[in-house]
Design an enzyme around this catalytic site. Sequence first.
Site, PDB file in Angstrom:
ATOM      1  N   LYS A 100      51.311  -8.885  21.997  1.00 20.39           N
ATOM      2  CA  LYS A 100      52.003  -8.396  23.202  1.00 20.39           C
ATOM      3  C   LYS A 100      51.462  -7.041  23.669  1.00 20.39           C
ATOM      4  CE  LYS A 100      55.174 -11.768  23.478  1.00 20.39           C
ATOM      5  NZ  LYS A 100      55.287 -12.712  24.586  1.00 20.39           N
ATOM      6  N   GLU A 122      62.341  -7.718  29.377  1.00 20.72           N
ATOM      7  CA  GLU A 122      63.173  -8.490  28.474  1.00 20.72           C
ATOM      8  C   GLU A 122      62.405  -8.666  27.166  1.00 20.72           C
ATOM      9  OE1 GLU A 122      61.036  -9.811  30.520  1.00 20.72           O
ATOM     10  OE2 GLU A 122      59.994 -11.094  29.081  1.00 20.72           O
ATOM     11  N   SER A 387      49.289 -15.108  16.400  1.00 23.45           N
ATOM     12  CA  SER A 387      49.697 -14.149  17.438  1.00 23.45           C
ATOM     13  C   SER A 387      50.454 -12.934  16.895  1.00 23.45           C
ATOM     14  CB  SER A 387      50.542 -14.860  18.484  1.00 23.45           C
ATOM     15  OG  SER A 387      51.596 -15.580  17.867  1.00 23.45           O
TER      16      SER A 387
HETATM   17  C1  LIG Z   1      54.317 -13.196  17.618  1.00 27.43           C
HETATM   18  C2  LIG Z   1      54.628 -13.962  18.863  1.00 27.43           C
HETATM   19  N1  LIG Z   1      53.867 -15.039  19.168  1.00 27.43           N
HETATM   20  C3  LIG Z   1      54.108 -15.786  20.258  1.00 27.43           C
HETATM   21  C4  LIG Z   1      55.148 -15.465  21.116  1.00 27.43           C
HETATM   22  C5  LIG Z   1      55.388 -16.335  22.304  1.00 27.43           C
HETATM   23  O1  LIG Z   1      55.113 -15.707  23.524  1.00 27.43           O
HETATM   24  P1  LIG Z   1      53.868 -16.123  24.385  1.00 27.43           P
HETATM   25  O2  LIG Z   1      53.941 -17.590  24.608  1.00 27.43           O
HETATM   26  O3  LIG Z   1      54.035 -15.337  25.635  1.00 27.43           O
HETATM   27  O4  LIG Z   1      52.635 -15.722  23.643  1.00 27.43           O
HETATM   28  C6  LIG Z   1      55.963 -14.343  20.854  1.00 27.43           C
HETATM   29  C7  LIG Z   1      57.063 -13.976  21.742  1.00 27.43           C
HETATM   30  O5  LIG Z   1      57.856 -13.102  21.497  1.00 27.43           O
HETATM   31  C8  LIG Z   1      55.694 -13.584  19.692  1.00 27.43           C
HETATM   32  O6  LIG Z   1      56.428 -12.509  19.376  1.00 27.43           O
END
Ligand SMILES: Cc1ncc(COP(=O)(O)O)c(C=O)c1O
Length: 410
Positions: A100, A122, A387
């Site tokens: 993020k 948010e 992620s």
């Molecule tokens: C570690 C992590 N991966 C994935 C996501 C999913 O969000 P996005 O689809 O925008 O990557 C989030 C959302 O809070 C997250 O914290």
Amino acid sequence: MKTYRDFDRYLKEFPDKNGYFGRYGGAILPPELVPAFQDITAAYQEICHSAQFISELRRIRKEFQGRPTPVYHCDRLSRHLGKSQIYLKREDLNHTGAHKINHCMGEGLLAKFLGKKKIIAETGAGQHGVALATAAAYFGLECDIYMGEVDIAKQHPNVVRMKMLGANVIPVTHGLKTLKEAVDAAFEGYLKEYQDAIYCIGSAVGPHPFPMMVRDFQSVVGYEARAQFLEMTGILPDTVCAAVGGGSNSIGMFEAFLSDPVEIVGVEPLGRGEAVGDHAASMKFGKLGTLHGFESILLQDEQGEPLPVYSIASGLDYPSVGPEHAYLCECGRVNYDVVSDEEAMEAFFLLCRYEGIIPAIESSHALAYAIRRAREQDTGAILVNLSGRGDKDIDYVFEHYGTGERFFKK
Ligand SMILES: Cc1ncc(COP(=O)(O)O)c(C=O)c1O
């Protein structure tokens, strides 16, 4: 049906000037917000071509965020599963623990350029909130973060981190008290002070230009990973996959591979099952609809109202999906599949025990898909976007799953 060969000029052509990816996207706004969004679009168009902005963002990424993040080969896990090789793009190693921060630092620079005093957003899992609170502290901005009460209880460590970083965490107490309601409340907050503030939406969703901007800021993930994977192995991966909530980490990963002969898979949460309210698999069960100022695939009832959603991963329980994903699914370039809570939690514990990495539950969905494929096939390299890291999840996981012994007794 489009193949990778059709994607050479894709980034130049999508989205169109009104923010559409085919029939998905746009900016469906109350009239008073139209000028504010036009200003954001114009400012972004200006700074994204500015050498000064690009070099400042590069410096921040290197010195503050710790980029480039590595690509890592899961040797023990791959051997345990069979003959496929699993690789991770380690976005969990970013400062603040998830991808993020990639778009938050870009949005912070944009807020400064626009002369705003405050950034508003948010958060679901709290990762976007922590990343934005970090950007606010870095750039000297005020910060309001809206968060559902259910997520506040589930993601306590991230709530504390946001507060320590100086953000104002505003609990959202209506509806299911999770991500969708937090977005509703953040939009309402923004409407009251759009002259002094900017709404830094937490994913590749919302009105144009946010899906495009968030994609552009996140695309560093895929471009780095592609070059690193080629350097490590001399070839491209067979499959690239990522978890899809709103779709920011996944679109950032996929963009670099669209014109390559690589299979691309987005992984949505099947939660407890297929019944309404038990999952957040928008692409599998949704249809064209409008939510939070953009048109996309939406889980909706007969009246077009969003349906309740659920996932064990607070960052994945959103009833819609970024418009670019809806387009990439419709034209057949990206496949979307689902993973249940149970499969995600097995993946969580396998990565802990076989590789010494505690993943975020969101990211565990992408890993679970890779594990399923590795068990099914005899060969192939699967690159997973890890992620985020799971520090925020350990209290919740320990309370509900202990140390995961049951996943090792099969
Ligand atoms: C570690 C992590 N991966 C994935 C996501 C999913 O969000 P996005 O689809 O925008 O990557 C989030 C959302 O809070 C997250 O914290």
